[in-house]
Design an enzyme around this catalytic site. Structure first.
Site, PDB file in Angstrom:
ATOM      1  N   HIS A  93       0.973  -1.073   0.042  1.00  0.00           N
ATOM      2  CA  HIS A  93       0.016  -0.160  -0.012  1.00  0.00           C
ATOM      3  C   HIS A  93       0.840   1.286  -0.076  1.00  0.00           C
ATOM      4  O   HIS A  93       1.884   1.160   0.800  1.00  0.00           O
ATOM      5  CB  HIS A  93      -0.678  -0.108   1.064  1.00  0.00           C
ATOM      6  CG  HIS A  93      -2.122   0.966   1.083  1.00  0.00           C
ATOM      7  ND1 HIS A  93      -1.777   2.256   1.438  1.00  0.00           N
ATOM      8  CD2 HIS A  93      -3.325   0.901   0.669  1.00  0.00           C
ATOM      9  CE1 HIS A  93      -2.717   2.930   1.042  1.00  0.00           C
ATOM     10  NE2 HIS A  93      -3.897   2.464   0.910  1.00  0.00           N
TER      11      HIS A  93
ATOM     12  N   GLU B  66      -3.889   2.269  -7.338  1.00  0.00           N
ATOM     13  CA  GLU B  66      -4.510   3.023  -6.677  1.00  0.00           C
ATOM     14  C   GLU B  66      -3.747   4.523  -6.747  1.00  0.00           C
ATOM     15  O   GLU B  66      -2.445   4.652  -6.320  1.00  0.00           O
ATOM     16  CB  GLU B  66      -4.311   2.764  -4.938  1.00  0.00           C
ATOM     17  CG  GLU B  66      -5.208   1.621  -4.636  1.00  0.00           C
ATOM     18  CD  GLU B  66      -5.297   1.659  -2.970  1.00  0.00           C
ATOM     19  OE1 GLU B  66      -6.408   1.868  -2.822  1.00  0.00           O
ATOM     20  OE2 GLU B  66      -4.465   1.724  -2.386  1.00  0.00           O
TER      21      GLU B  66
HETATM   22  P1  PGA Z   1      -9.668   6.023   0.439  1.00  0.00           P
HETATM   23  O1  PGA Z   1      -8.625   4.976   0.590  1.00  0.00           O
HETATM   24  O2  PGA Z   1     -10.760   5.188  -0.173  1.00  0.00           O
HETATM   25  O3  PGA Z   1     -10.000   6.368   1.787  1.00  0.00           O
HETATM   26  O4  PGA Z   1      -9.372   6.797  -0.511  1.00  0.00           O
HETATM   27  C1  PGA Z   1      -8.110   3.907  -0.177  1.00  0.00           C
HETATM   28  C2  PGA Z   1      -6.928   3.264   0.117  1.00  0.00           C
HETATM   29  O5  PGA Z   1      -5.905   3.659   0.685  1.00  0.00           O
HETATM   30  O6  PGA Z   1      -6.909   1.917  -0.009  1.00  0.00           O
END
Ligand code: PGA
Length: 268
Positions: free
Chosen positions: A97, A178
């Site tokens: 992440h 992401e």
């Molecule tokens: P968020 O986070 O949906 O709060 O933007 C997503 C993530 O960090 O996996």
């Protein structure tokens, strides 16, 4: 048709009472979520066991995931949790992440070790890749990081994390795209941008593992997913599911997001 997968990342939120209530609400609301949508909750490590107990007799499509793991066997690693331990409770683990890449300085090579450790213990890695600054189209129209911005090279993040895996192992990996700038931003990346990048990630995977393998690999979008934008995302070409942060802390929102990913909305 690829699987549909919706993952809730609780990050470092909740106390024991909140975590228990949230898990119970999600478990009790799973009748709203079509059985073809695999739904995963990833509480903080310290609440995995109580949440596992709450989910014990839950719907078959509700699974438990970890937010991280240690890439080795058990041993002298104070404060860490081995993949072999998590495997007793978790079917999935979030790996690489961006928050860990930033705050714990995880690099592509450590991420690769974690991915392969997870697979060794039958945990499906949810491999996060994402750019810190928006990618820009080159003269062939392909999205690439700006010159010198190697931290945003999502293609290297992908290749390095999968290096050394067999084709069967690659099929077990879930890729979560992401864009870091969209995380916690209250505004998701534009769908057309997300679709382009996911298509390019799949192309990268085609070149790396062959189209036959690549077409079976699940790809998620993450970054400000909400109950309001989930249905739009669920119609996105190549978007097989989502990784949800903030909105996964609200059971109703999370269940609504998971429900939006029913197969009728699938494209690509
Ligand atoms: P968020 O986070 O949906 O709060 O933007 C997503 C993530 O960090 O996996």
């Amino acid at each position: 048709m690829r699987e549909r997968l919706v993952v809730g990342n609780w990050k470092m939120h909740t106390n024991l009472a909140d975590a228990s209530i949230l898990a119970t609400r999600i478990r009790n609301g799973m009748h709203q979520v079509p059985s073809e949508v695999t739904t995963v909750v990833c509480p903080p490590t310290v609440w995995l066991y109580p949440v596992a107990e709450i989910l014990e007799h839950s719907a078959d499509n509700l699974e438990l995931g970890a937010q991280n793991l240690w890439p080795g066997k058990d041993g002298r690693f104070t404060g860490e949790v081995a993949a072999s331990m998590l495997a007793q409770m978790c079917k999935f683990a979030i790996i690489g992440h961006s928050e860990r890449r930033v705050h714990q300085h995880e690099d592509n090579s450590l991420v690769a070790k974690k991915v392969s450790a997870a697979l060794r213990y039958n945990i499906r890695p949810i491999l996060c890749v994402g750019e810190f600054r928006r990618l820009v189209p080159d003269r062939h129209g392909r999205f690439r990081p700006r010159r010198g911005d190697s931290a945003s090279d999502i293609f290297a993040q992908l290749r390095d994390a999968l290096a050394g895996l067999t084709h069967d192992e690659i099929k077990q990996v879930v890729i979560a795209y992401e864009p870091v700038w969209a995380i916690g931003a209250r505004l998701a990346a534009e769908l057309s941008y997300t679709e382009s990048i996911i298509a390019e990630l799949r192309l990268e995977l085609d070149n790396y593992a062959g189209a036959k393998i690549s077409r079976d690999v699940t790809m998620l979008y993450g970054g400000s997913v909400s109950a309001q934008n989930a249905s739009r995302l669920a119609h996105g070409e190549g978007v097989d599911g989502v990784l949800v942060g903030g909105a996964s802390l609200n059971a109703n929102d999370f269940l609504a997001i998971a429900s939006a990913f029913h197969m009728r909305n699938a494209r690509g």
